[in-house]
Design a protein around this motif. Structure first.
Motif, PDB file in Angstrom:
ATOM      1  N   PHE A   1       0.829  -1.143  -0.012  1.00  0.00           N
ATOM      2  CA  PHE A   1       0.132  -0.011  -0.104  1.00  0.00           C
ATOM      3  C   PHE A   1       1.105   1.175   0.048  1.00  0.00           C
ATOM      4  O   PHE A   1       1.538   1.333   1.049  1.00  0.00           O
ATOM      5  N   ILE A   2       1.008   2.059  -1.034  1.00  0.00           N
ATOM      6  CA  ILE A   2       1.764   3.240  -1.370  1.00  0.00           C
ATOM      7  C   ILE A   2       0.860   4.389  -0.969  1.00  0.00           C
ATOM      8  O   ILE A   2      -0.035   4.800  -1.359  1.00  0.00           O
ATOM      9  N   VAL A   3       1.525   5.175   0.017  1.00  0.00           N
ATOM     10  CA  VAL A   3       0.616   6.333   0.694  1.00  0.00           C
ATOM     11  C   VAL A   3       0.629   7.267  -0.594  1.00  0.00           C
ATOM     12  O   VAL A   3       1.926   7.584  -1.152  1.00  0.00           O
ATOM     13  N   GLY A   4      -0.429   8.036  -0.809  1.00  0.00           N
ATOM     14  CA  GLY A   4      -0.327   8.932  -2.054  1.00  0.00           C
ATOM     15  C   GLY A   4       0.071  10.312  -1.591  1.00  0.00           C
ATOM     16  O   GLY A   4       0.184  10.335  -0.362  1.00  0.00           O
ATOM     17  N   ASP A   5       0.594  10.973  -2.661  1.00  0.00           N
ATOM     18  CA  ASP A   5       0.995  12.502  -2.315  1.00  0.00           C
ATOM     19  C   ASP A   5      -0.353  13.251  -1.871  1.00  0.00           C
ATOM     20  O   ASP A   5      -1.398  12.919  -2.229  1.00  0.00           O
ATOM     21  N   GLU A   6       0.312  14.110  -1.004  1.00  0.00           N
ATOM     22  CA  GLU A   6      -0.695  15.015  -0.179  1.00  0.00           C
ATOM     23  C   GLU A   6      -1.730  15.498  -1.255  1.00  0.00           C
ATOM     24  O   GLU A   6      -3.011  15.695  -1.261  1.00  0.00           O
ATOM     25  N   ASN A   7      -1.049  15.980  -2.379  1.00  0.00           N
ATOM     26  CA  ASN A   7      -1.973  16.683  -3.319  1.00  0.00           C
ATOM     27  C   ASN A   7      -2.722  16.031  -4.445  1.00  0.00           C
ATOM     28  O   ASN A   7      -3.479  16.492  -5.270  1.00  0.00           O
ATOM     29  N   GLY A   8      -2.236  14.583  -4.430  1.00  0.00           N
ATOM     30  CA  GLY A   8      -2.924  13.966  -5.322  1.00  0.00           C
ATOM     31  C   GLY A   8      -4.329  13.532  -5.137  1.00  0.00           C
ATOM     32  O   GLY A   8      -4.969  12.852  -4.264  1.00  0.00           O
ATOM     33  N   SER A   9      -5.405  13.915  -6.249  1.00  0.00           N
ATOM     34  CA  SER A   9      -6.633  13.831  -5.947  1.00  0.00           C
ATOM     35  C   SER A   9      -7.056  12.531  -6.677  1.00  0.00           C
ATOM     36  O   SER A   9      -8.313  12.019  -6.268  1.00  0.00           O
ATOM     37  N   ASP A  10      -6.250  11.919  -7.206  1.00  0.00           N
ATOM     38  CA  ASP A  10      -6.581  10.428  -7.946  1.00  0.00           C
ATOM     39  C   ASP A  10      -6.067   9.323  -7.150  1.00  0.00           C
ATOM     40  O   ASP A  10      -6.033   8.156  -7.899  1.00  0.00           O
ATOM     41  N   VAL A  11      -5.287   9.378  -6.205  1.00  0.00           N
ATOM     42  CA  VAL A  11      -4.778   8.454  -5.426  1.00  0.00           C
ATOM     43  C   VAL A  11      -5.427   7.945  -4.292  1.00  0.00           C
ATOM     44  O   VAL A  11      -5.956   8.863  -3.511  1.00  0.00           O
ATOM     45  N   CYS A  12      -4.980   6.898  -3.770  1.00  0.00           N
ATOM     46  CA  CYS A  12      -5.712   6.328  -2.455  1.00  0.00           C
ATOM     47  C   CYS A  12      -5.006   6.853  -1.279  1.00  0.00           C
ATOM     48  O   CYS A  12      -3.840   6.940  -1.112  1.00  0.00           O
ATOM     49  N   LYS A  13      -5.835   7.346  -0.372  1.00  0.00           N
ATOM     50  CA  LYS A  13      -5.391   7.803   0.916  1.00  0.00           C
ATOM     51  C   LYS A  13      -5.221   6.835   2.125  1.00  0.00           C
ATOM     52  O   LYS A  13      -5.929   5.826   1.760  1.00  0.00           O
TER      53      LYS A  13
END
Length: 244
Positions: free
Chosen positions: A21-33
């Motif tokens: 599980f890769i933590v998404g970038d803070e500003n990424g709107s299309d990635v999993c939190k």
């Protein structure tokens, strides 16, 4: 380069293994939190990388690791490194459920360990791997873990002394089930003391000990060298009693 998993992973509520599980970038709107793990209550194995991107403890708590009763294998990677205060708070919020059996912690660059590693809060743990925790100056009281069988410690560049703090104090036997113990790349490690005080036994089940790339360590505790039957000891510095 992958910035994180796509949104929607949290809907896979029957998922049992999530190997990365890769933590998404803070500003990424299309990635999993990280909060999407909240509903993954059937997970058995979980590896989380990129925990350095987690903003604060509140965000980490939303993963609800402490409520995942089925989880038996967990890996926590705290890269990329950020402010130690934030990392410590995030780590505290990621306390696993007591049923956990295997734990790996990597790149935890903070002087103080999370409170849940300083207490016997993981009574079912059988395997523990600590690596690249370069700011930690001492080891947690792991001897209080009643079922721990394998312990591997690597790249602890600030640890100079290992003694009673490592053995813990809340049980009559320190490391009662430990069978395999290894230390690798402990570059500043100078002194290791193991004492059986007030009749308290230490590592009675130990079968093998490995020490590699720890150039400043000059001796292995006599208590371990004098065991009968002898412990299989591999030390790349010299041949010592009990090795084969």
């Amino acid at each position: 380069m992958c910035r994180g998993l796509p949104k929607g992973v949290g809907r896979l509520t029957s998922l049992r293994t999530l190997s990365c599980f890769i933590v998404g970038d803070e500003n990424g709107s299309d990635v999993c939190k990280i909060e999407e793990m909240r509903n993954l209550k059937e997970l058995r194995e979980l590896e989380i990388t990129g925990l350095g991107k987690v903003e604060d403890a509140g965000e980490a708590e939303k993963a609800e690791l402490k409520n995942k009763k089925q989880l038996y294998g967990l890996s926590l990677d705290f890269q990329p490194c950020r402010q130690p205060v934030v990392v410590k708070e995030v780590a505290e919020a990621l306390q696993p459920h007591p049923n956990l059996k295997s734990l790996r912690i990597r790149w935890y660059e903070v002087k103080e360990w999370p409170r849940w590693t300083m207490e016997p809060s993981l009574p079912q743990l059988t395997q523990l791997f600590l690596s690249f925790c370069g700011k930690c100056q001492c080891l947690p009281p792991l001897g209080d873990l009643p079922l721990l069988e394998r312990l591997e410690i690597e790249w602890m560049g600030q640890v100079k002394y290992v003694g009673g703090e490592f053995l813990g104090s809340s049980s009559k036997i320190a490391f009662p089930r430990l069978k395999h113990l290894s230390f690798v790349f402990m570059l500043e490690w100078e002194n290791w003391e193991v004492k059986e005080e007030k009749g308290r036994k230490v590592m009675p089940c130990l079968l093998s000990l490995a020490i590699e790339d720890s150039p400043k360590l000059t001796a292995v505790p006599d208590l371990l060298l004098q065991r009968t039957p002898p412990i299989k000891i591999k030390w790349d510095k010299e041949e010592i009693g009990g090795s084969s």
